[in-house]
Scaffold this motif. Structure first.
Motif, PDB file in Angstrom:
ATOM      1  N   TYR A   1     127.860  46.244 -38.603  1.00 25.58           N
ATOM      2  CA  TYR A   1     127.527  44.820 -38.531  1.00 25.58           C
ATOM      3  C   TYR A   1     128.084  44.218 -37.248  1.00 25.58           C
ATOM      4  CZ  TYR A   1     126.144  45.023 -43.436  1.00 25.58           C
ATOM      5  OH  TYR A   1     125.518  45.336 -44.619  1.00 25.58           O
ATOM      6  N   THR A   2     127.389  43.228 -36.732  1.00 24.98           N
ATOM      7  CA  THR A   2     127.839  42.459 -35.580  1.00 24.98           C
ATOM      8  C   THR A   2     127.867  40.983 -35.950  1.00 24.98           C
ATOM      9  OG1 THR A   2     127.497  42.122 -33.205  1.00 24.98           O
ATOM     10  CG2 THR A   2     125.542  42.079 -34.597  1.00 24.98           C
ATOM     11  N   VAL A   3     128.732  40.227 -35.293  1.00 23.36           N
ATOM     12  CA  VAL A   3     128.908  38.814 -35.629  1.00 23.36           C
ATOM     13  C   VAL A   3     127.748  38.003 -35.044  1.00 23.36           C
ATOM     14  CG1 VAL A   3     130.438  36.816 -35.450  1.00 23.36           C
ATOM     15  CG2 VAL A   3     131.397  39.111 -35.671  1.00 23.36           C
ATOM     16  N   VAL A   4     127.219  37.094 -35.842  1.00 15.53           N
ATOM     17  CA  VAL A   4     126.117  36.227 -35.415  1.00 15.53           C
ATOM     18  C   VAL A   4     126.462  34.790 -35.794  1.00 15.53           C
ATOM     19  CG1 VAL A   4     123.666  35.700 -35.606  1.00 15.53           C
ATOM     20  CG2 VAL A   4     124.426  38.074 -35.748  1.00 15.53           C
ATOM     21  N   ILE A   5     126.425  33.900 -34.808  1.00 14.79           N
ATOM     22  CA  ILE A   5     126.568  32.467 -35.046  1.00 14.79           C
ATOM     23  C   ILE A   5     125.209  31.831 -34.771  1.00 14.79           C
ATOM     24  CG2 ILE A   5     127.902  30.394 -34.545  1.00 14.79           C
ATOM     25  CD1 ILE A   5     129.591  32.770 -35.457  1.00 14.79           C
ATOM     26  N   VAL A   6     124.646  31.156 -35.747  1.00 10.73           N
ATOM     27  CA  VAL A   6     123.352  30.491 -35.584  1.00 10.73           C
ATOM     28  C   VAL A   6     123.600  28.997 -35.454  1.00 10.73           C
ATOM     29  CG1 VAL A   6     121.079  30.075 -36.562  1.00 10.73           C
ATOM     30  CG2 VAL A   6     122.206  32.275 -36.933  1.00 10.73           C
ATOM     31  N   ASN A   7     123.198  28.438 -34.330  1.00  9.13           N
ATOM     32  CA  ASN A   7     123.303  26.996 -34.099  1.00  9.13           C
ATOM     33  C   ASN A   7     121.989  26.331 -34.473  1.00  9.13           C
ATOM     34  OD1 ASN A   7     122.697  24.629 -31.951  1.00  9.13           O
ATOM     35  ND2 ASN A   7     124.858  24.612 -32.554  1.00  9.13           N
ATOM     36  N   CYS A   8     122.083  25.312 -35.308  1.00  9.59           N
ATOM     37  CA  CYS A   8     120.912  24.554 -35.746  1.00  9.59           C
ATOM     38  C   CYS A   8     121.074  23.114 -35.276  1.00  9.59           C
ATOM     39  CB  CYS A   8     120.760  24.586 -37.262  1.00  9.59           C
ATOM     40  SG  CYS A   8     120.724  26.238 -37.978  1.00  9.59           S
ATOM     41  N   THR A   9     120.344  22.737 -34.244  1.00 13.47           N
ATOM     42  CA  THR A   9     120.386  21.371 -33.731  1.00 13.47           C
ATOM     43  C   THR A   9     119.026  20.727 -33.969  1.00 13.47           C
ATOM     44  OG1 THR A   9     122.018  21.951 -32.046  1.00 13.47           O
ATOM     45  CG2 THR A   9     120.798  19.907 -31.724  1.00 13.47           C
ATOM     46  N   PHE A  10     118.987  19.706 -34.833  1.00 13.56           N
ATOM     47  CA  PHE A  10     117.739  19.056 -35.216  1.00 13.56           C
ATOM     48  C   PHE A  10     117.393  17.941 -34.225  1.00 13.56           C
ATOM     49  CE2 PHE A  10     119.355  20.943 -39.113  1.00 13.56           C
ATOM     50  CZ  PHE A  10     118.210  21.514 -39.664  1.00 13.56           C
ATOM     51  N   PRO A  11     116.119  17.602 -34.123  1.00 14.25           N
ATOM     52  CA  PRO A  11     115.721  16.528 -33.189  1.00 14.25           C
ATOM     53  C   PRO A  11     116.182  15.148 -33.636  1.00 14.25           C
ATOM     54  CG  PRO A  11     113.834  17.309 -34.456  1.00 14.25           C
ATOM     55  CD  PRO A  11     114.953  18.247 -34.764  1.00 14.25           C
ATOM     56  N   ILE A  12     116.523  15.001 -34.906  1.00  8.74           N
ATOM     57  CA  ILE A  12     116.970  13.714 -35.435  1.00  8.74           C
ATOM     58  C   ILE A  12     118.195  13.941 -36.309  1.00  8.74           C
ATOM     59  CG2 ILE A  12     114.661  12.665 -35.396  1.00  8.74           C
ATOM     60  CD1 ILE A  12     114.483  13.289 -38.414  1.00  8.74           C
ATOM     61  N   PRO A  13     119.047  12.922 -36.510  1.00  4.81           N
ATOM     62  CA  PRO A  13     120.155  13.072 -37.458  1.00  4.81           C
ATOM     63  C   PRO A  13     119.628  13.356 -38.861  1.00  4.81           C
ATOM     64  CG  PRO A  13     120.479  11.152 -36.072  1.00  4.81           C
ATOM     65  CD  PRO A  13     119.083  11.626 -35.818  1.00  4.81           C
ATOM     66  N   VAL A  14     120.306  14.218 -39.585  1.00  6.54           N
ATOM     67  CA  VAL A  14     119.900  14.552 -40.952  1.00  6.54           C
ATOM     68  C   VAL A  14     120.965  14.046 -41.920  1.00  6.54           C
ATOM     69  CG1 VAL A  14     118.497  16.524 -40.298  1.00  6.54           C
ATOM     70  CG2 VAL A  14     120.911  16.862 -40.714  1.00  6.54           C
ATOM     71  N   ASN A  15     120.510  13.588 -43.064  1.00  9.70           N
ATOM     72  CA  ASN A  15     121.369  13.002 -44.093  1.00  9.70           C
ATOM     73  C   ASN A  15     122.132  11.790 -43.550  1.00  9.70           C
ATOM     74  OD1 ASN A  15     122.431  12.769 -46.695  1.00  9.70           O
ATOM     75  ND2 ASN A  15     124.146  14.125 -46.271  1.00  9.70           N
ATOM     76  N   ALA A  16     121.487  11.042 -42.643  1.00 15.80           N
ATOM     77  CA  ALA A  16     122.136   9.863 -42.080  1.00 15.80           C
ATOM     78  C   ALA A  16     122.346   8.785 -43.133  1.00 15.80           C
ATOM     79  CB  ALA A  16     121.299   9.312 -40.929  1.00 15.80           C
ATOM     80  N   ASP A  17     121.486   8.756 -44.152  1.00 17.49           N
ATOM     81  CA  ASP A  17     121.641   7.764 -45.219  1.00 17.49           C
ATOM     82  C   ASP A  17     122.579   8.234 -46.318  1.00 17.49           C
ATOM     83  OD1 ASP A  17     120.078   9.772 -46.184  1.00 17.49           O
ATOM     84  OD2 ASP A  17     118.482   8.480 -46.980  1.00 17.49           O
ATOM     85  N   ASN A  18     123.151   9.434 -46.167  1.00 20.93           N
ATOM     86  CA  ASN A  18     124.113   9.999 -47.123  1.00 20.93           C
ATOM     87  C   ASN A  18     123.502  10.176 -48.517  1.00 20.93           C
ATOM     88  OD1 ASN A  18     126.572  11.120 -47.730  1.00 20.93           O
ATOM     89  ND2 ASN A  18     127.772   9.334 -47.140  1.00 20.93           N
ATOM     90  N   SER A  19     122.224  10.549 -48.534  1.00 25.85           N
ATOM     91  CA  SER A  19     121.554  10.774 -49.811  1.00 25.85           C
ATOM     92  C   SER A  19     121.650  12.218 -50.280  1.00 25.85           C
ATOM     93  CB  SER A  19     120.080  10.378 -49.699  1.00 25.85           C
ATOM     94  OG  SER A  19     119.429  11.148 -48.701  1.00 25.85           O
ATOM     95  N   GLY A  20     122.230  13.077 -49.461  1.00 27.42           N
ATOM     96  CA  GLY A  20     122.391  14.470 -49.846  1.00 27.42           C
ATOM     97  C   GLY A  20     121.250  15.344 -49.368  1.00 27.42           C
ATOM     98  N   GLY A  21     121.541  16.632 -49.229  1.00 26.64           N
ATOM     99  CA  GLY A  21     120.507  17.561 -48.801  1.00 26.64           C
ATOM    100  C   GLY A  21     121.049  18.970 -48.664  1.00 26.64           C
ATOM    101  N   LYS A  22     120.151  19.881 -48.268  1.00 27.72           N
ATOM    102  CA  LYS A  22     120.497  21.289 -48.109  1.00 27.72           C
ATOM    103  C   LYS A  22     120.063  21.789 -46.748  1.00 27.72           C
ATOM    104  CE  LYS A  22     120.413  22.870 -52.938  1.00 27.72           C
ATOM    105  NZ  LYS A  22     119.816  23.851 -53.885  1.00 27.72           N
ATOM    106  N   LEU A  23     120.953  22.569 -46.126  1.00 31.45           N
ATOM    107  CA  LEU A  23     120.613  23.268 -44.899  1.00 31.45           C
ATOM    108  C   LEU A  23     120.159  24.680 -45.282  1.00 31.45           C
ATOM    109  CD1 LEU A  23     120.602  23.538 -41.764  1.00 31.45           C
ATOM    110  CD2 LEU A  23     122.962  24.343 -41.962  1.00 31.45           C
ATOM    111  N   VAL A  24     118.928  25.010 -44.951  1.00 35.16           N
ATOM    112  CA  VAL A  24     118.340  26.304 -45.307  1.00 35.16           C
ATOM    113  C   VAL A  24     118.044  27.081 -44.033  1.00 35.16           C
ATOM    114  CG1 VAL A  24     116.428  27.486 -46.449  1.00 35.16           C
ATOM    115  CG2 VAL A  24     117.362  25.389 -47.435  1.00 35.16           C
ATOM    116  N   LEU A  25     118.480  28.329 -44.003  1.00 35.42           N
ATOM    117  CA  LEU A  25     118.233  29.218 -42.871  1.00 35.42           C
ATOM    118  C   LEU A  25     117.190  30.254 -43.268  1.00 35.42           C
ATOM    119  CD1 LEU A  25     119.049  30.315 -40.020  1.00 35.42           C
ATOM    120  CD2 LEU A  25     120.723  31.761 -41.215  1.00 35.42           C
TER     121      LEU A  25
END
Length: 423
Positions: free
Chosen positions: A196-220
């Motif tokens: 195995y090798t180490v992998v860091i996945v960066n996820c940068t969205f075009p807009i803020p997510v969960n800005a209203d604090n309503s909850g959500g899931k980050l799915v890869l």
């Protein structure tokens, strides 16, 4: 006349059911023969209660069609495990405690001779060489960016081009996908990986997510993109992070850090010396001061004697201990230490002004009339700096230590401070 008509009716009825009667009598005869044979078999050839339960459950789970011989045009009567209200409670309880067996695996393909005389060979795969992705943690880097830390199959990344896609799903009733972005992968172990090798996945969205604090899931969505078995493009759906409603604290990204200095330790393994650990932690707590914290990662080295040393510092709030022994299942470089320290970096980076990465056999030292604060203030324009090693003079060793297994080494921290390394 009536008796003769009744006799003819009996004969007709017997004629209609002659086949069924023969089948019934034959079945009874076979059952009697089996029961007789069972009397002479050894005790190990017995039918257990569990076998009986399995038989009953299979019978009750299978829909049995009972033909109606008197009316061929009427629909068949079906009997199922749950349709009949008058079914036996024993049968119902037995069928509810057993789960249906999984379907048998498909038989392997075999070679064949093609019409032109060519022998068509086949290749049947079994098992899995390495997992597509193994997650350790996922953390926010801001309102619109995340980091997912894990390890993945090294051959997959060396010989193929796996791809990643990130998506943010709402926790509302509609469960809708709100935003997607391409995941950018980072390989921080510079080819030191093993299986195995180490992998860091960066996820940068075009807009803020969960800005209203309503909850959500980050799915890869991790796709092999033809790696491994080139006939398939396998994509795994990984729920990397879940934020419950009203749990996101956005002040974490802009407020003053809780600590001035935070230590991220590498994986601890082997038979550690408790006395050395006691000296090390006491020295660095005094060195860094009260606004410091130490994150220790136990890969099997924190045995009861070492834990006894660390426990008072844990109670005082100076030490946090992480049990990472399960990572030993996955064959990575040096107990997966690159994954461990990267996880610590992203997990705690908003909690400290400076983060330090070195081993528990190394000691930081600054020259007289200097402090760690004065040294770091002089480096405030930099976001990071590295540590350069310099051997210590052997003339500083004590004669009484001659012949011992450890050696003393100085490690210079740029031009301002030193490490002392015990090896």
């Amino acid at each position: 006349m009536a008796k003769e008509r009744e006799k003819k009716l009996y004969v007709a009825l017997l004629g209609n059911y002659a086949a069924e009667l023969k089948l019934l009598l034959t079945t009874l005869l076979l059952l009697c023969a089996v029961a007789t044979l069972l009397q002479f078999l050894p005790s190990r050839f017995t039918i257990s209660a569990s076998d009986l339960r399995v038989c009953i459950s299979r019978v009750t789970q299978t829909t049995q069609t009972i033909p109606n011989s008197t009316n061929a045009t009427s629909p068949p009567v079906t009997a199922t495990a749950s349709a009949s209200a008058s079914a036996s409670p024993l049968v119902a309880s037995l069928s509810s405690t057993t789960s249906p067996s999984p379907p048998p695996p498909s038989p392997p393909s075999s070679e064949q001779i093609l019409p032109d005389g060519t022998i068509k060979r086949v290749f049947n795969p079994y098992g899995s060489a390495a997992y597509n992705f193994v997650t350790m943690g996922a953390y926010r880097g801001g309102l619109d960016t995340f980091a997912i830390i894990g390890i993945a199959s090294k051959p997959l990344h060396v010989y193929a081009k796996p791809t990643y896609e990130c998506a943010w799903f709402s926790l509302a009733g509609d469960k809708k996908k709100l935003s997607t972005t391409v995941g950018y992968k980072i390989l921080p172990d510079w080819g030191y990986g093993r299986v195995y090798t180490v992998v860091i996945v960066n996820c940068t969205f075009p807009i803020p997510v969960n800005a209203d604090n309503s909850g959500g899931k980050l799915v890869l969505f991790a796709s092999t993109s033809g790696g491994g078995d080139a006939s398939f493009n396998t994509t795994d759906r990984i729920e990397a992070l879940t934020e419950q409603p009203r749990t996101l604290d956005t002040t974490l990204f802009s407020s003053k850090p809780k600590y001035d200095y935070l230590y991220c330790g590498s994986s601890l393994y082997g038979n550690l010396n408790p006395q050395r650990v006691r000296e090390w932690i006491a020295y660095h707590v005094k060195f860094f001061g009260p606004r410091s914290h130490f994150v220790i990662h136990d890969a099997g080295g924190v045995h009861p004697q070492v834990l006894e040393v660390l426990k008072p510092w844990m109670d005082l709030g100076y030490v946090t201990l992480h049990d990472i022994r399960d990572q030993e299942r996955f064959d990575g470089y040096y107990h997966n230490q690159f994954m461990v320290v990267n996880d610590c970096l992203h997990r705690y980076k908003f909690m400290a002004k400076w983060m330090f990465f070195f081993d528990v056999d190394e000691y930081i030292y600054v020259p007289p009339k200097s402090t760690i604060k004065s040294v770091l203030d002089s480096l405030s324009e930099y976001s990071q700096f590295t540590i350069e090693q310099m051997p210590m003079s052997s003339k500083l060793c004590l004669t009484s230590d001659y012949g011992k297994t450890y050696r003393y080494i100085f490690v210079k921290l740029l031009n301002f401070s030193n490490f002392v390394v015990f090896i």
